[in-house]
Design an enzyme around this catalytic site. Structure first.
Site, short mmCIF file in Angstrom:
data_model
loop_
_atom_site.label_atom_id
_atom_site.label_comp_id
_atom_site.label_asym_id
_atom_site.label_seq_id
_atom_site.Cartn_x
_atom_site.Cartn_y
_atom_site.Cartn_z
N TYR A 33 0.83 -1.21 0.00
CA TYR A 33 0.00 0.00 0.00
C TYR A 33 0.86 1.25 0.00
O TYR A 33 2.07 1.18 0.22
CB TYR A 33 -0.94 -0.01 1.22
CG TYR A 33 -0.26 0.32 2.53
CD1 TYR A 33 0.60 -0.59 3.14
CD2 TYR A 33 -0.44 1.56 3.14
CE1 TYR A 33 1.24 -0.29 4.34
CE2 TYR A 33 0.20 1.87 4.33
CZ TYR A 33 1.03 0.95 4.93
OH TYR A 33 1.67 1.26 6.10
N LYS A 147 6.61 -2.05 1.93
CA LYS A 147 5.43 -1.43 2.53
C LYS A 147 4.21 -2.34 2.37
O LYS A 147 3.36 -2.12 1.50
CB LYS A 147 5.19 -0.04 1.91
CG LYS A 147 4.26 0.83 2.75
CD LYS A 147 4.40 2.26 2.36
CE LYS A 147 3.36 3.15 3.00
NZ LYS A 147 3.38 3.17 4.45
N GLU A 181 12.36 2.66 14.02
CA GLU A 181 11.47 3.73 13.54
C GLU A 181 10.19 3.68 14.37
O GLU A 181 10.08 2.89 15.31
CB GLU A 181 11.17 3.53 12.05
CG GLU A 181 10.50 2.20 11.74
CD GLU A 181 10.32 1.94 10.25
OE1 GLU A 181 10.12 2.91 9.49
OE2 GLU A 181 10.36 0.76 9.85
N LEU A 206 11.39 1.35 6.97
CA LEU A 206 10.78 1.77 5.71
C LEU A 206 11.47 3.06 5.26
O LEU A 206 11.68 3.96 6.07
CB LEU A 206 9.28 2.05 5.92
CG LEU A 206 8.56 2.42 4.63
CD1 LEU A 206 8.30 1.18 3.78
CD2 LEU A 206 7.25 3.14 4.91
N1 PMP Z 1 7.84 3.98 8.80
C1 PMP Z 1 6.70 3.26 8.81
C2 PMP Z 1 6.68 1.93 9.48
C3 PMP Z 1 5.55 3.77 8.20
O1 PMP Z 1 4.41 3.07 8.19
C4 PMP Z 1 5.58 5.06 7.62
C5 PMP Z 1 4.35 5.65 7.02
N2 PMP Z 1 4.09 5.13 5.76
C6 PMP Z 1 6.80 5.76 7.62
C7 PMP Z 1 7.91 5.19 8.22
C8 PMP Z 1 6.90 7.12 6.98
O2 PMP Z 1 6.85 6.99 5.60
P1 PMP Z 1 6.32 8.17 4.66
O3 PMP Z 1 7.17 9.36 4.98
O4 PMP Z 1 6.53 7.67 3.30
O5 PMP Z 1 4.89 8.39 5.01
#
Ligand code: PMP
Length: 283
Positions: A33, A147, A181, A206
């Site tokens: 997603y 993701k 994270e 991620l």
């Molecule tokens: N880490 C995780 C585990 C996430 O789910 C997200 C949100 N998608 C992020 C980091 C931040 O990613 P982004 O800046 O692409 O929203």
């Protein structure tokens, strides 16, 4: 207001939109997603999100459900039909629906859902005072760089944080003793010399789109960045801490496990990066 969701070629009323009961996303979390910010009806950083979607699909050998170049049109149409100004679009691609069997089904088209909804960014209080995080063991599978909708460990950790009165949870890789994270955001500290420290994009986290853009902005602004893992103790002793994500944008973290970070107030490096990010013209 009527909500419209795109499902496999059709724009459906939200209450009527659904996937097959044997969709592999439901049975196996065999789906990926993206969450894309929508500002004044326009998707932000959509190309970067579609690049990452392509990487997630490739990692799992799932094909594009429609050609990549069609996705911006579907997102735009869902945004238009929902008369969305500011909010998010959600794109989900699963390996499709097939009789339950772990191995990949043959000749099954991937399924695509695109929805969108209004979602306010962080509140003035959250930005002004910063938010609290608590730490918890990182119990996710070993490919958090993809993701996928395999988010149960994130869900449980975030719920525990919510029950503890915190905004986000910082996941701790217990084998290495470091913060990876957040449940839905990347994690940062600012050290005593004003350097931004965040876990490297090495497969344990991620690669956030917001992270990528912030690191670029930091480099352009002459703010030093170290991509290396940090411990909870280091974060607690840091001058500043913050998180980034599509919905969180850049948000100061002023408490970790109940203890104030630095002065206990949002710090200047965090606020500078937040301002730079707010001013970034989304492509
Ligand atoms: N880490 C995780 C585990 C996430 O789910 C997200 C949100 N998608 C992020 C980091 C931040 O990613 P982004 O800046 O692409 O929203």
């Amino acid at each position: 207001m009527t909500r419209i969701v795109y499902v496999d070629g059709q724009y459906l009323h939200h209450s009527l939109a659904g996937l097959h009961v044997e969709d592999r996303g439901t049975q196996f979390a065999d789906a990926v997603y993206e969450v894309v910010a929508i500002r004044s009806g326009r998707p932000c950083h959509l190309d970067q999100h579609l690049d990452r979607l392509g990487r997630s699909l490739a990692a799992l050998s799932i094909g594009w459900p429609v050609p990549r170049r069609v996705l911006p049109h579907i997102v735009a149409e869902v945004v238009r039909r929902n008369r969305l100004g500011d909010g998010v679009a959600y794109l989900q691609v699963s390996r499709g629906a097939a009789h339950r069997n772990h191995a990949f089904p043959a000749d099954t088209p991937p399924s695509l859902v695109v929805s969108a909804w209004r979602q306010p960014g962080p509140s003035a209080v959250q930005v002004g005072q910063g938010v609290a995080v608590v730490t918890a063991p990182d119990q996710r599978w070993k490919r958090p760089d993809i993701k996928t909708v395999c988010l149960l460990a994130n869900v449980l950790a975030r719920q525990a944080a919510k029950e503890a009165g915190a905004y986000e949870v910082w996941l701790v890789d217990e084998a290495r003793g470091v913060v990876t994270e957040g449940s839905a955001s990347n994690a940062y500290l600012v050290d005593g010399r004003g350097r931004v420290v965040t876990h490297p994009d090495d497969g344990h986290v991620l690669a956030g789109i917001t992270r990528c853009n912030i690191l670029k902005l930091a480099a352009e602004a002459g703010i030093a960045v170290e991509e290396r893992p940090f411990t909870v103790a280091e974060a607690m002793a840091a001058r500043e801490a913050f998180i980034s994500g599509t919905t969180a944008t850049v948000l100061p973290v002023t408490r970790i496990d109940g203890r104030p970070v630095g002065s206990g107030q949002p710090g200047p490096v965090t606020l500078r990066l937040r301002a730079l990010y707010q001013d970034l013209r989304p492509s």
